[in-house]
Write a protein that holds these residues in place. Structure first.
Motif, PDB file in Angstrom:
ATOM      1  N   SER A 265       0.811  -1.230   0.000  1.00  0.00           N
ATOM      2  CA  SER A 265       0.000   0.000   0.000  1.00  0.00           C
ATOM      3  C   SER A 265       0.841   1.275   0.000  1.00  0.00           C
ATOM      4  O   SER A 265       0.367   2.336  -0.404  1.00  0.00           O
ATOM      5  CB  SER A 265      -0.944  -0.003   1.206  1.00  0.00           C
ATOM      6  N   ILE A 268       0.976   3.496  -3.201  1.00  0.00           N
ATOM      7  CA  ILE A 268      -0.149   4.320  -3.670  1.00  0.00           C
ATOM      8  C   ILE A 268       0.308   5.744  -3.979  1.00  0.00           C
ATOM      9  O   ILE A 268       0.009   6.295  -5.046  1.00  0.00           O
ATOM     10  CB  ILE A 268      -1.303   4.348  -2.640  1.00  0.00           C
ATOM     11  N   ALA A 269       1.039   6.338  -3.043  1.00  0.00           N
ATOM     12  CA  ALA A 269       1.463   7.739  -3.197  1.00  0.00           C
ATOM     13  C   ALA A 269       2.289   7.940  -4.466  1.00  0.00           C
ATOM     14  O   ALA A 269       2.114   8.930  -5.187  1.00  0.00           O
ATOM     15  CB  ALA A 269       2.249   8.189  -1.964  1.00  0.00           C
ATOM     16  N   ASN A 272       0.023   7.795  -7.533  1.00  0.00           N
ATOM     17  CA  ASN A 272      -0.808   9.012  -7.548  1.00  0.00           C
ATOM     18  C   ASN A 272      -0.028  10.170  -8.166  1.00  0.00           C
ATOM     19  O   ASN A 272      -0.562  10.943  -8.959  1.00  0.00           O
ATOM     20  CB  ASN A 272      -1.241   9.400  -6.129  1.00  0.00           C
ATOM     21  N   GLN A 273       1.245  10.267  -7.799  1.00  0.00           N
ATOM     22  CA  GLN A 273       2.100  11.343  -8.333  1.00  0.00           C
ATOM     23  C   GLN A 273       2.269  11.217  -9.845  1.00  0.00           C
ATOM     24  O   GLN A 273       2.453  12.208 -10.548  1.00  0.00           O
ATOM     25  CB  GLN A 273       3.487  11.310  -7.668  1.00  0.00           C
ATOM     26  N   ASN A 332      -4.760   9.405   6.597  1.00  0.00           N
ATOM     27  CA  ASN A 332      -5.048  10.226   5.412  1.00  0.00           C
ATOM     28  C   ASN A 332      -3.873  11.076   4.930  1.00  0.00           C
ATOM     29  O   ASN A 332      -3.846  11.485   3.773  1.00  0.00           O
ATOM     30  CB  ASN A 332      -6.269  11.114   5.676  1.00  0.00           C
ATOM     31  N   LYS A 333      -2.904  11.302   5.794  1.00  0.00           N
ATOM     32  CA  LYS A 333      -1.754  12.121   5.387  1.00  0.00           C
ATOM     33  C   LYS A 333      -0.578  11.263   4.927  1.00  0.00           C
ATOM     34  O   LYS A 333       0.248  11.699   4.139  1.00  0.00           O
ATOM     35  CB  LYS A 333      -1.301  13.038   6.533  1.00  0.00           C
ATOM     36  N   THR A 335      -0.425   8.350   3.008  1.00  0.00           N
ATOM     37  CA  THR A 335      -1.242   7.458   2.187  1.00  0.00           C
ATOM     38  C   THR A 335      -0.606   6.081   2.062  1.00  0.00           C
ATOM     39  O   THR A 335       0.573   5.957   1.725  1.00  0.00           O
ATOM     40  CB  THR A 335      -1.452   8.067   0.777  1.00  0.00           C
ATOM     41  N   LYS A 348      -9.773   8.990   2.657  1.00  0.00           N
ATOM     42  CA  LYS A 348     -10.098   9.848   1.512  1.00  0.00           C
ATOM     43  C   LYS A 348      -9.536   9.342   0.185  1.00  0.00           C
ATOM     44  O   LYS A 348     -10.170   9.450  -0.850  1.00  0.00           O
ATOM     45  CB  LYS A 348      -9.620  11.280   1.798  1.00  0.00           C
ATOM     46  N   ASP A 349      -8.322   8.803   0.189  1.00  0.00           N
ATOM     47  CA  ASP A 349      -7.742   8.315  -1.062  1.00  0.00           C
ATOM     48  C   ASP A 349      -8.522   7.077  -1.534  1.00  0.00           C
ATOM     49  O   ASP A 349      -8.712   6.134  -0.765  1.00  0.00           O
ATOM     50  CB  ASP A 349      -6.265   7.948  -0.863  1.00  0.00           C
ATOM     51  N   ALA A 352      -6.512   3.676  -1.314  1.00  0.00           N
ATOM     52  CA  ALA A 352      -6.273   3.360   0.101  1.00  0.00           C
ATOM     53  C   ALA A 352      -7.573   2.895   0.755  1.00  0.00           C
ATOM     54  O   ALA A 352      -7.577   1.957   1.557  1.00  0.00           O
ATOM     55  CB  ALA A 352      -5.712   4.582   0.825  1.00  0.00           C
ATOM     56  N   LYS A 353      -8.674   3.526   0.380  1.00  0.00           N
ATOM     57  CA  LYS A 353      -9.986   3.139   0.930  1.00  0.00           C
ATOM     58  C   LYS A 353     -10.339   1.709   0.496  1.00  0.00           C
ATOM     59  O   LYS A 353     -10.824   0.907   1.296  1.00  0.00           O
ATOM     60  CB  LYS A 353     -11.075   4.113   0.478  1.00  0.00           C
TER      61      LYS A 353
END
Length: 418
Positions: A265, A268-269, A272-273, A332-333, A335, A348-349, A352-353
């Motif tokens: 996981s 993910i960040a 996303n980038q 949430n911060k 991710t 929120k992501d 991730a959710k």
């Protein structure tokens, strides 16, 4: 007379200055950590949120580079210069510190009541009687998939292993790389693949605990089955998979050239980038109706230095770490790092959710060999990297991989010598 008054005044000023300095020091809680990447998050988000509830307590986040953390922390703890709060690695590294009297026992402390028993295992003595770090977060393993590619090729997200291989065939026929995975760095083949897909075969915690108890062996069918599946992945990897690094695999998936990416996981960040449109699915079960198992690996915790100068304030901070507010902020911060607390968290992501929601339907386990099994020689972690990579590369038969791990385990672990 004036001179005496002047000297007294200077003395008073010096004493006041020293008292002020000592008060400032006494009021500062220092956090030791290896998470250098999180420095801004702690300084700009987490610490201010704590201070809003606890005005007057100063907190300093003082990380050390991950590769130097263990040795430099041990030196500071031994020398009496370590911070008040110690960020804990899971299992043996922190257990050693506790046994050396360098972490406080936390059972019954404020905040600890918000964590399930499974979350505490990574920071408990082998008998489960003493807990010495508060669980903070875990990482979850599964698969990412390219949504656009799946839609264009009319592929359904697989739930069973038969469906998984149907998808791989579909991607291959379309000229895509089905699985973005290489074996040059080796660690992914164990930490992301073997202990993730295998949990469905050995029933997660049931199988892991059976190995520790000496009631199961790696040569049993439920463990060999994980390598059997990996052996079938060969035709779906890149042609140069044996020379492909972790970064190469990330790049392959990020550029839209591969359909599926075996993931942790924390990735993910990164994706996303890159602006990639991707989703996630858990390791497919052997057959429809099977209870799914996920590798939900305890990754980071927090302990208290028994010789810390500000223990009262450190415990206030620890209690806040066990709160709903911290669970929400951290999940949430950061991710892809998920709070281990019982609180209901609104993630929120979207990816991730998806991953944290697997906890609702699947049972959670940890990486198979993380607890107790890494203590002897040969080092099981390194052996698993090696054999799992060879199985993926088609250089070792699954039963031979199992035999090698079992032989190494039985060499030093008494319950396996029966």
């Amino acid at each position: 007379m004036h001179n005496t008054l002047y000297q007294a005044s200077v003395r008073t000023t010096l004493v006041a200055a020293l008292l002020a300095a000592s008060a400032a020091q006494a009021g500062t809680v220092t956090i030791e950590s290896w998470r250098v990447d999180d420095k801004t998050l702690w300084e700009d988000v987490l610490i201010p949120a704590f201070q809003k509830k606890n005005p007057g307590i100063q907190v300093k986040f003082a990380p050390t580079a991950p590769t130097e953390y263990d040795s430099s922390l041990t030196a500071r703890l031994t020398g009496g210069t370590a911070g008040d709060l110690i960020t804990c690695r899971p299992f043996d590294k922190s257990l050693t510190l506790f046994k050396q009297g360098q972490l406080e026992k936390l059972d019954g402390k404020a905040g600890m009541e918000n964590f399930p028993a499974s979350a505490k295992v990574a920071w408990q003595t082998d008998d489960g009687k003493d807990t010495y770090c508060m669980p903070m977060a875990s990482v979850i393993h599964g698969f990412f998939y390219n949504k656009k590619m799946f839609k264009e090729l009319n592929l359904a997200v697989p739930k069973t292993q038969a469906e998984f291989f149907t998808v791989l065939e579909g991607l291959k026929k379309a000229g895509k790389t089905p699985i973005a995975l290489g074996t040059a760095d080796q660690w992914e083949s164990n930490q992301i693949v073997f202990t993730s897909i295998g949990a469905n075969y050995w029933k997660g915690e049931e199988g892991r605990k059976a190995l520790i108890a000496g009631k199961a062996k790696f040569t049993d069918p439920q463990f060999v089955a994980a390598w059997d599946q990996m052996a079938k992945w060969g035709p779906y990897l890149s042609k140069g998979a044996s020379a492909q690094t972790y970064a190469d695999s990330q790049n392959l998936f990020a550029m839209g050239k591969a359909g599926i990416y075996p993931a942790g996981s924390w990735d993910i960040a990164y994706f996303n980038q890159q602006g990639l449109d991707f989703g996630a699915f858990p390791p497919p079960v052997a057959k429809a109706g099977d209870k799914c198992q996920i590798s939900d690996h305890t990754d980071i915790g927090m302990g208290v230095n028994p010789k810390g100068k500000n223990k009262a304030d450190a415990y206030k901070f620890l209690a806040w770490l066990g709160s709903q507010e911290f669970a929400d902020l951290y999940t949430n911060k950061v991710t892809g790092f998920f709070s281990l607390s019982n609180h209901l968290i609104s993630v929120k992501d979207p990816v991730a959710k998806q991953m944290i929601d697997w906890r609702k339907t699947c049972s959670s386990t940890i990486r198979l060999n993380a607890q107790i099994m890494n203590r002897g020689e040969p080092a099981m972690e390194n052996e698993l990297w090696n054999v799992s990579s060879q199985v993926l590369n088609g250089k070792m038969a699954p039963k031979d991989a199992a035999a090698k791990i079992q032989t190494g385990f039985a060499k030093w672990y008494k319950p396996q010598q029966k």
